[in-house]
Enzyme design. Structure first.
Site, short mmCIF file in Angstrom:
data_model
loop_
_atom_site.label_atom_id
_atom_site.label_comp_id
_atom_site.label_asym_id
_atom_site.label_seq_id
_atom_site.Cartn_x
_atom_site.Cartn_y
_atom_site.Cartn_z
N SER A 119 2.46 -0.56 -6.68
CA SER A 119 2.15 0.23 -5.49
C SER A 119 1.33 1.44 -5.91
CB SER A 119 3.44 0.69 -4.81
OG SER A 119 3.20 1.78 -3.92
N GLY A 151 0.78 -1.22 0.00
CA GLY A 151 0.00 0.00 0.00
C GLY A 151 0.82 1.27 0.00
N ASP A 152 2.14 1.15 -0.02
CA ASP A 152 2.99 2.34 -0.05
C ASP A 152 4.25 2.00 -0.85
OD1 ASP A 152 4.20 4.88 0.61
OD2 ASP A 152 2.96 4.95 2.40
N ASP A 153 5.31 2.80 -0.72
CA ASP A 153 6.50 2.61 -1.54
C ASP A 153 6.99 1.16 -1.51
OD1 ASP A 153 6.27 5.34 -1.83
OD2 ASP A 153 7.99 5.81 -0.55
#
Length: 439
Positions: A282, A249-251
């Site tokens: 992502s 859900g992020d980098d």
């Protein structure tokens, strides 16, 4: 005469085929931390562990690690986790040990957030990354250890992060969420052949560490899970990340080195980091540097990377107040598909730990080389936006092709550098020739 359709196919697809061939060459940095065979093998069952998915095994894991650390067997000890679902809270690892997850073994975090242990904030951050004060300890933690291996037969470590994500969304968190795996002040760490699921926060966080190899790891979390970065090397050196798949859900990967005045004061950079043959997606960044890079970041190599369904492909991000530097960074042989923005190098990203950050502490970004990048279905090719009082220098693009249906332009300011073979053409701030010693 060759049909136009064939020419178009070759034009669009051949760079990707070339990339795939390049990726198959087994250039590696994993020699930094070789796999070791332990002379002694013990089972978590020997310490009362029960893999029924109901019994909490925190005490069993802690007893096993205590035994390893005090017996100090020559050649180290393997802690074997057999097939089953092993529910556990946070536990520490020790030096000269291997945590081995057999095929069919799932190490699953408890969801008892009220009794989750706390620890001090990192000195280079000055506080928890999300909230003032301390932070929750990672599920698997190592501090001051060396010669540690986490491996297996694609065994699973499941952080069961949903309860933590819901607390974040409801704003009921008291402290910063726990990482899934964290090593502090450690060296000679190998993480390989495992699957990570649903981390409460960052997945793998080596901080103040050196000689770290992460290879053949798969990392998954829902795209709407908050701050579930894949791998975040932080104030660490000699890190090798290879042959890994990340969808979070992020980098996917973010290189860091401390936060504003605390990172400046701690002064430990991240350097000598290689990211190779990483694939994934992502909603945020594929490969990122920053924005917490106050201790400095240099000598970074990113190559043979494939990104799809991603917010920003290549992201170098910093801000006024960060200080520090980002320099001598190379991205090459990167393929992107369905990316919102291909390349973003900017000086206006990230929040601050408190109101005491130094507004005159501007970062230096110098020597970022991006070459042999191919992107399709790219909505916006890129932005290179420095800081007025600290222009980004030697930003060099070579053979960068970012195709999309919207034909949106690059945005550039406060930057010097060069561009050659870039489509669409980036901006007037970048020259059309590479001088010797410049790019």
């Amino acid at each position: 005469m060759v049909p136009t359709s064939i020419i178009l196919w070759l034009f669009l697809v051949s760079p990707f085929l070339w990339y795939c061939c390049m990726a198959n060459e087994e250039v590696t940095c994993s020699w930094k931390v070789p796999m070791r065979q332990r002379r002694e093998v013990i089972s978590i069952k020997d310490f009362g562990g029960v893999g029924d998915g109901k019994t909490v095994n925190t005490w069993a894991f802690r007893k096993a690690v205590y035994r390893i650390s005090h017996m100090r067997r020559i050649g180290g000890t393997m802690l074997h986790v057999p097939p089953g679902v092993w529910l556990t809270g946070s536990f520490n690892l020790t030096s000269h040990m291997t945590l081995y997850l057999a095929k069919g073994a799932t190490l699953k975090a408890t969801q008892d957030t009220r009794n989750w242990p706390l620890m001090d904030p990192l000195p280079s951050y000055g506080r928890g990354r999300e909230l003032p004060g301390g932070r929750y300890t990672s599920l698997i933690h190592g501090n001051g250890v060396r010669d540690v291996i986490i491996t297996g037969e694609k065994g699973v470590i499941d952080g069961q992060g949903e309860v933590w994500w819901d607390m974040w969304r409801r704003r009921t968190l008291r402290y910063t969420r726990p990482n899934l795996i964290e090593f502090m002040h450690s060296s000679d760490i190998l993480i390989t052949n495992i699957v990570l699921l649903n981390s409460p926060f960052w997945n793998i966080h080596p901080v103040y560490s050196s000689n770290v190899v992460i290879k053949y790891v798969s990392i998954f979390a829902p795209h709407d899970s908050p701050n579930t970065d894949g791998i975040d090397p932080d104030s660490s050196s000699s890190v090798c990340i290879e042959d890994t798949y990340i969808s979070t859900g992020d980098d996917m990967v973010a290189i860091k080195s401390g936060w504003d005045e605390y990172g400046i004061a701690y002064g430990r950079p991240s350097y000598d980091i290689t990211i190779r043959r990483v694939r994934g997606s992502s909603p945020f960044s594929g490969i990122a540097i920053g924005s917490e890079a106050s201790g400095g970041v240099n000598n970074i190599l990113v190559e043979d990377v494939s990104l799809y369904n991603t917010g920003i492909g290549i992201h170098v991000k910093t801000n006024v107040g960060r200080g520090g530097y980002i320099r001598d960074v190379t991205f090459k042989n990167v393929f992107m598909n369905n990316v919102r923005k291909g390349i973003r190098i900017v000086g206006d990203v990230g929040d601050h730990p408190d109101e005491y950050f130094n507004r005159f502490a501007v970062p230096r970004v110098d020597g970022v080389n991006i070459k042999d990048v191919w992107g399709v279905n790219v909505q916006q090719p890129g932005a290179i936006e420095g800081i007025t009082s600290s222009r980004f220098t030697r930003i060099c693009l070579n053979n960068v092709k970012l195709w999309g249906s919207r034909n949106m332009p690059w945005t550039c300011r406060d930057v010097t550098g060069a561009a050659l073979g870039v489509q669409p053409w980036p901006c007037a701030e970048l020259t059309t020739s590479f001088s010797e010693g410049y790019c």
